[in-house]
Design a protein around this motif. Structure first.
Motif, PDB file in Angstrom:
ATOM      1  N   GLN A 136       2.438  81.234  43.240  1.00  0.00           N
ATOM      2  CA  GLN A 136       1.240  80.696  43.885  1.00  0.00           C
ATOM      3  C   GLN A 136       0.006  80.874  43.001  1.00  0.00           C
ATOM      4  N   LEU A 137      -0.120  82.048  42.370  1.00  0.00           N
ATOM      5  CA  LEU A 137      -1.252  82.261  41.463  1.00  0.00           C
ATOM      6  C   LEU A 137      -1.201  81.278  40.295  1.00  0.00           C
ATOM      7  N   ALA A 138      -0.001  81.013  39.791  1.00  0.00           N
ATOM      8  CA  ALA A 138       0.153  80.057  38.697  1.00  0.00           C
ATOM      9  C   ALA A 138      -0.157  78.637  39.168  1.00  0.00           C
ATOM     10  N   ALA A 139       0.297  78.288  40.367  1.00  0.00           N
ATOM     11  CA  ALA A 139       0.048  76.945  40.899  1.00  0.00           C
ATOM     12  C   ALA A 139      -1.442  76.690  41.091  1.00  0.00           C
ATOM     13  N   LYS A 140      -2.191  77.738  41.406  1.00  0.00           N
ATOM     14  CA  LYS A 140      -3.644  77.600  41.571  1.00  0.00           C
ATOM     15  C   LYS A 140      -4.379  77.690  40.243  1.00  0.00           C
ATOM     16  N   GLY A 141      -3.642  77.976  39.162  1.00  0.00           N
ATOM     17  CA  GLY A 141      -4.240  78.005  37.842  1.00  0.00           C
ATOM     18  C   GLY A 141      -4.899  79.318  37.462  1.00  0.00           C
ATOM     19  N   PHE A 142      -4.634  80.408  38.195  1.00  0.00           N
ATOM     20  CA  PHE A 142      -5.255  81.696  37.887  1.00  0.00           C
ATOM     21  C   PHE A 142      -4.497  82.469  36.812  1.00  0.00           C
ATOM     22  N   VAL A 143      -3.189  82.292  36.768  1.00  0.00           N
ATOM     23  CA  VAL A 143      -2.365  82.957  35.757  1.00  0.00           C
ATOM     24  C   VAL A 143      -1.325  81.977  35.225  1.00  0.00           C
ATOM     25  N   LYS A 144      -0.823  82.288  34.047  1.00  0.00           N
ATOM     26  CA  LYS A 144       0.354  81.620  33.499  1.00  0.00           C
ATOM     27  C   LYS A 144       1.418  82.697  33.448  1.00  0.00           C
ATOM     28  N   TYR A 145       2.657  82.304  33.673  1.00  0.00           N
ATOM     29  CA  TYR A 145       3.692  83.323  33.563  1.00  0.00           C
ATOM     30  C   TYR A 145       4.937  82.757  32.938  1.00  0.00           C
ATOM     31  N   GLU A 146       5.667  83.669  32.327  1.00  0.00           N
ATOM     32  CA  GLU A 146       6.979  83.349  31.766  1.00  0.00           C
ATOM     33  C   GLU A 146       7.840  84.574  32.022  1.00  0.00           C
ATOM     34  N   MET A 147       9.104  84.352  32.123  1.00  0.00           N
ATOM     35  CA  MET A 147      10.020  85.468  32.333  1.00  0.00           C
ATOM     36  C   MET A 147      10.434  86.019  30.979  1.00  0.00           C
ATOM     37  N   LYS A 148      10.329  87.304  30.835  1.00  0.00           N
ATOM     38  CA  LYS A 148      10.757  88.007  29.627  1.00  0.00           C
ATOM     39  C   LYS A 148      11.889  88.928  30.074  1.00  0.00           C
ATOM     40  N   GLY A 149      13.090  88.385  30.073  1.00  0.00           N
ATOM     41  CA  GLY A 149      14.210  89.104  30.680  1.00  0.00           C
ATOM     42  C   GLY A 149      14.036  89.055  32.189  1.00  0.00           C
ATOM     43  N   ALA A 150      14.024  90.195  32.823  1.00  0.00           N
ATOM     44  CA  ALA A 150      13.835  90.263  34.275  1.00  0.00           C
ATOM     45  C   ALA A 150      12.379  90.512  34.649  1.00  0.00           C
ATOM     46  N   ILE A 151      11.527  90.681  33.649  1.00  0.00           N
ATOM     47  CA  ILE A 151      10.129  91.023  33.893  1.00  0.00           C
ATOM     48  C   ILE A 151       9.232  89.813  33.603  1.00  0.00           C
ATOM     49  N   PRO A 152       8.384  89.443  34.583  1.00  0.00           N
ATOM     50  CA  PRO A 152       7.459  88.342  34.316  1.00  0.00           C
ATOM     51  C   PRO A 152       6.329  88.800  33.398  1.00  0.00           C
ATOM     52  N   ARG A 153       5.925  87.911  32.538  1.00  0.00           N
ATOM     53  CA  ARG A 153       4.771  88.165  31.669  1.00  0.00           C
ATOM     54  C   ARG A 153       3.620  87.347  32.235  1.00  0.00           C
ATOM     55  N   LEU A 154       2.589  88.029  32.714  1.00  0.00           N
ATOM     56  CA  LEU A 154       1.475  87.364  33.378  1.00  0.00           C
ATOM     57  C   LEU A 154       0.257  87.336  32.473  1.00  0.00           C
ATOM     58  N   LYS A 155      -0.247  86.123  32.240  1.00  0.00           N
ATOM     59  CA  LYS A 155      -1.403  85.933  31.365  1.00  0.00           C
ATOM     60  C   LYS A 155      -2.534  85.314  32.184  1.00  0.00           C
ATOM     61  N   LEU A 156      -3.700  85.883  32.078  1.00  0.00           N
ATOM     62  CA  LEU A 156      -4.869  85.410  32.811  1.00  0.00           C
ATOM     63  C   LEU A 156      -5.400  84.119  32.188  1.00  0.00           C
ATOM     64  N   THR A 157      -5.697  83.140  33.025  1.00  0.00           N
ATOM     65  CA  THR A 157      -6.287  81.888  32.539  1.00  0.00           C
ATOM     66  C   THR A 157      -7.804  81.979  32.603  1.00  0.00           C
ATOM     67  N   GLU A 158      -8.460  80.967  32.090  1.00  0.00           N
ATOM     68  CA  GLU A 158      -9.934  80.919  32.179  1.00  0.00           C
ATOM     69  C   GLU A 158     -10.367  80.906  33.641  1.00  0.00           C
ATOM     70  N   LYS A 159      -9.663  80.133  34.458  1.00  0.00           N
ATOM     71  CA  LYS A 159      -9.983  80.055  35.886  1.00  0.00           C
ATOM     72  C   LYS A 159      -9.789  81.430  36.550  1.00  0.00           C
ATOM     73  N   GLY A 160      -8.730  82.126  36.183  1.00  0.00           N
ATOM     74  CA  GLY A 160      -8.481  83.446  36.725  1.00  0.00           C
ATOM     75  C   GLY A 160      -9.539  84.451  36.295  1.00  0.00           C
ATOM     76  N   ALA A 161      -9.947  84.375  35.021  1.00  0.00           N
ATOM     77  CA  ALA A 161     -10.986  85.264  34.508  1.00  0.00           C
ATOM     78  C   ALA A 161     -12.301  85.024  35.254  1.00  0.00           C
ATOM     79  N   ASN A 162     -12.619  83.769  35.502  1.00  0.00           N
ATOM     80  CA  ASN A 162     -13.834  83.452  36.252  1.00  0.00           C
ATOM     81  C   ASN A 162     -13.756  84.002  37.676  1.00  0.00           C
ATOM     82  N   LEU A 163     -12.582  83.973  38.273  1.00  0.00           N
ATOM     83  CA  LEU A 163     -12.399  84.469  39.633  1.00  0.00           C
ATOM     84  C   LEU A 163     -12.623  85.974  39.733  1.00  0.00           C
ATOM     85  N   ILE A 164     -12.123  86.734  38.773  1.00  0.00           N
ATOM     86  CA  ILE A 164     -12.191  88.190  38.890  1.00  0.00           C
ATOM     87  C   ILE A 164     -13.514  88.783  38.417  1.00  0.00           C
TER      88      ILE A 164
END
Length: 83
Positions: A54-82
């Protein structure tokens, strides 16, 4: 008390706030693996997956799976939110 999707999304964004995250900053894997995910029950772990999608769909984070662990990266939109 079980943590719902809304609580989990807040936890993730709060952790980015705690590290003073900026655009393209990645949530520390050690926080996820050692301090957060081990304390979630099975239902909460399913909700965790929904929350990051949901956070990715709203554009706040990007994520990819690194094995069983998600790698969460903050987007510009997410940075503005926090900030």
């Amino acid at each position: 008390m079980s943590r719902g999707i809304k609580d989990i999304k807040k936890d993730i964004l709060d952790q980015f706030r705690a590290i003073e995250g900026e655009e393209n900053d990645t949530l520390p894997e050690t926080w996820l693996v050692e301090e957060y995910l081990p304390f979630l029950n099975g239902y909460e772990k399913k909700d965790f997956e929904k929350a990051i999608k949901q956070l990715a769909a709203k554009g706040f984070v990007k994520y990819e799976m690194k094995g069983a662990i998600p790698r969460l990266k903050l987007t510009e939109k997410g940075a503005n939110l926090i900030h």
